[in-house]
Scaffold this active site. Structure first.
Site, PDB file in Angstrom:
ATOM      1  N   ARG A   1       0.998  -1.536   0.304  1.00  0.00           N
ATOM      2  CA  ARG A   1      -0.605  -0.295  -0.184  1.00  0.00           C
ATOM      3  C   ARG A   1       0.888   1.254   0.261  1.00  0.00           C
ATOM      4  NH1 ARG A   1      -4.701   1.559   4.665  1.00  0.00           N
ATOM      5  NH2 ARG A   1      -5.335   3.025   3.030  1.00  0.00           N
TER       6      ARG A   1
ATOM      7  N   ASP B   1      -5.142   4.411  14.106  1.00  0.00           N
ATOM      8  CA  ASP B   1      -3.934   5.354  12.700  1.00  0.00           C
ATOM      9  C   ASP B   1      -4.780   6.971  12.505  1.00  0.00           C
ATOM     10  OD1 ASP B   1      -6.082   4.347  11.304  1.00  0.00           O
ATOM     11  OD2 ASP B   1      -5.149   2.853  10.625  1.00  0.00           O
TER      12      ASP B   1
END
Length: 576
Positions: free
Chosen positions: A185, A467
């Site tokens: 990613r 996050d």
């Protein structure tokens, strides 16, 4: 096919010789910062003459299109603001949606069964990376985006760790062909790499990550039937998908890979992208590994695009926002229906809850039951897989799939019974604001910034991992509640800038205990994070991405110098 501008083939790379104290000018128009402390071997492995040439050509080929799509984002937002319009299914691309004959290419065998992936795994964390590779998960989200803080050190170490895994250089990790599949990613288009400049401009973050990963690992992954596979973050429309498709074609041509070798799962994290899911799949039809639905980045996108409109006041996420609410359930249902109609895989979000260590405790049973209930909703909706953070959740969630599904995936669940409307996708859930929810959002926002100032991309708070996605929704809600003078359910008091400032000071003192601040530097970092959070939530115009705001901020850039020791010559070296 794309033409090769440089006549140098992309094999037999030679390491660069570098003076760590000064910025290098390695090719005409290219500047690269010296290596972070302790990463000379990684740096010399990754930054060879040929890899830099490859990165340079990749950047110069696509920089103009990157600029264009970012300007189109701004233009679309301005248009929505000026007209008061809402997104919908475009008439201009109706022919794509109405053509029932096209499908995406079938995915390779290793992608057909990915019931449980590990999420938020920043590859610079070598120990956790090794744990993930030795686990029974089918895949790993190798995260250079939401779960990662993109310091120079983290990017170089993370990419080098991927290199070592792919080339079987870790003695305690399984061969790449037997390990969980790596879903790489790269950063999203809003991020840049501060440490490499091409033609006087910083390189787009995703091109830096993707380019190095593909140059060093693409062929090896392909030859081992293990990739190269990617997650693509924060795509807002089909033109951005087309850009990525062109990047894939260019890269396959340059590296001698067959067309369609690269596969990518697009994370639908923007409300605008929800109305173009078929078009996104169509643009990537030779390279698609499907679409993914999450909750917090997607919910935050409503504030991003419509946060100034009272009709889009989002209630307290801790009490009123979950995947059972109509706007989120409709989004998930439409994503599954769209993917399966086109032969693409549909995956769900990440379970952020952490299991307590004591497996015999009542809390352990409660947490496991909560995760099971929420993930069963996704399985019942037809998803083909989802993510967990806690490695101890892998086997229980795999059992969930085994108990409630048949085969490698649920592509046969076409969901033809569904008819999702724009109204269902755009109607906010009922609910208000609680004092607990306000303080929780403040805490998460501060803790995320504090973590970034330490070079960390995620942290743990109140039994779950947080996050950038949860930080985005947290700061978005606080900004929006101030803007619309939301009232607390607790005592009907108004959420004002003054109230948020007062609560922030209260929360900050609580966080000193949570963080166990033991030094003056620890306390100062918390104070700095608090100030930066207040600055963000009080801005007149909503900052589009918290990560962009932070990565461009002098305070954050300076913190990376502090985190690096001064080299032997006494010259401080920037990490980001």
């Amino acid at each position: 096919m794309f033409k090769q501008r440089f006549g140098v083939p992309c094999q037999s790379p030679q390491p660069l010789r570098t003076n760590r104290a000064t910025k290098m000018s390695v090719l005409s128009g290219v500047e690269l910062e010296p290596p972070p402390k302790g990463l000379m071997e990684a740096y010399q492995t990754l930054f060879t003459t040929k890899s830099i040439l490859f990165l340079t050509e990749l950047t110069t080929t696509f920089q103009g299109e990157v600029d264009r799509i970012l300007k189109l984002r701004i233009s679309r937002k301005v248009s929505l603001d000026l007209t008061g319009d809402l997104p919908g299914f475009s008439d201009e691309t109706a022919h794509v949606r109405n053509d029932a004959t096209w499908k995406v290419l079938p995915v390779p065998e290793r992608l057909r069964k990915r019931h449980v992936d590990i999420g938020d795994l920043a590859p610079c964390d070598t120990e956790r990376f090794m744990q993930g590779l030795r686990s029974s998960a089918q895949g790993i989200q190798v995260d250079f985006d939401d779960g990662n803080c993109p310091t120079y050190h983290n990017q170089i170490k993370g990419i080098y760790n991927v290199f070592k895994v792919v080339h079987n250089q870790f003695h305690d990790a399984p061969p790449i062909s037997q390990a969980p599949v790596l879903m790489l990613r790269p950063r999203a288009w809003n991020m840049v790499e501060h440490n490499m400049m091409v033609n006087g401009r910083q390189v787009p973050g995703p091109l830096f990550d993707f380019g190095l990963l593909m140059f060093h690992c693409g062929m090896q992954l392909f030859e081992n039937n293990s990739g190269p596979f990617f997650y693509l973050s924060k795509i807002e429309n089909h033109l951005e998908a087309r850009l990525w498709n062109n990047i894939f074609l260019w890269t396959e041509d340059k590296l001698g890979l067959p067309v369609g070798s690269v596969k990518a799962t697009v994370l639908i994290e923007s409300v605008l992208a929800t109305f173009e899911m078929e078009e996104i799949l169509y643009e990537l039809r030779d390279h698609s590994a499907g679409l993914n639905c999450g909750i917090w980045d997607y919910s935050a996108s409503f504030v991003n695009k419509f946060g100034h409109r009272p009709a889009f006041l989002l209630p307290d996420r801790s009490k009123y926002v979950n995947m059972e609410k109509q706007f989120l359930k409709s989004y998930m249902d439409l994503l599954v229906q769209t993917c399966h109609r086109r032969g693409a895989l549909a995956t769900g979000g990440m379970a952020a809850l952490l299991l307590p260590r004591d497996k015999n405790s009542a809390l352990y049973s409660k947490v496991l039951a909560t995760v099971t209930r929420l993930k069963l909703l996704e399985v019942s909706a037809g998803v083909d897989g989802f993510m967990v953070y806690d490695l101890d959740l892998i086997e229980p969630m795999q059992q969930l799939f085994q108990q409630h599904t048949q085969g490698d995936n649920q592509l046969n669940e076409l969901r033809d019974d569904l008819s999702v409307t724009p109204t269902q996708l755009l109607t906010m859930p009922a609910g208000g604001v609680t004092l607990y929810g306000l303080k929780y959002n403040i805490a998460v926002g501060i803790l995320f910034i504090e973590a970034w100032l330490r070079g960390k991309g995620h942290f743990f708070y109140k039994g779950q991992v947080e996050d950038s996605a949860t930080a985005e929704i947290s700061r978005s809600q606080v900004w929006q509640w101030i803007r619309h003078h939301a009232r607390l359910e607790d005592d009907d008091s108004e959420v004002t800038s003054g109230l948020v400032k007062s609560l922030t000071q209260e929360v900050r003192e609580e966080l000193r205990e949570v963080l166990q601040c033991s030094t003056v530097r620890d306390v100062q970092r918390l104070l700095t994070a608090t100030s930066m959070f207040l600055e963000v939530v009080q801005k007149s115009e909503f900052p589009e991405f918290l990560t962009t705001y932070l990565s461009q901020d002098h305070t954050f850039l300076a913190s990376q110098v502090e985190n690096e020791e001064v080299d032997a010559g006494g010259v401080p070296r920037h990490k980001l």
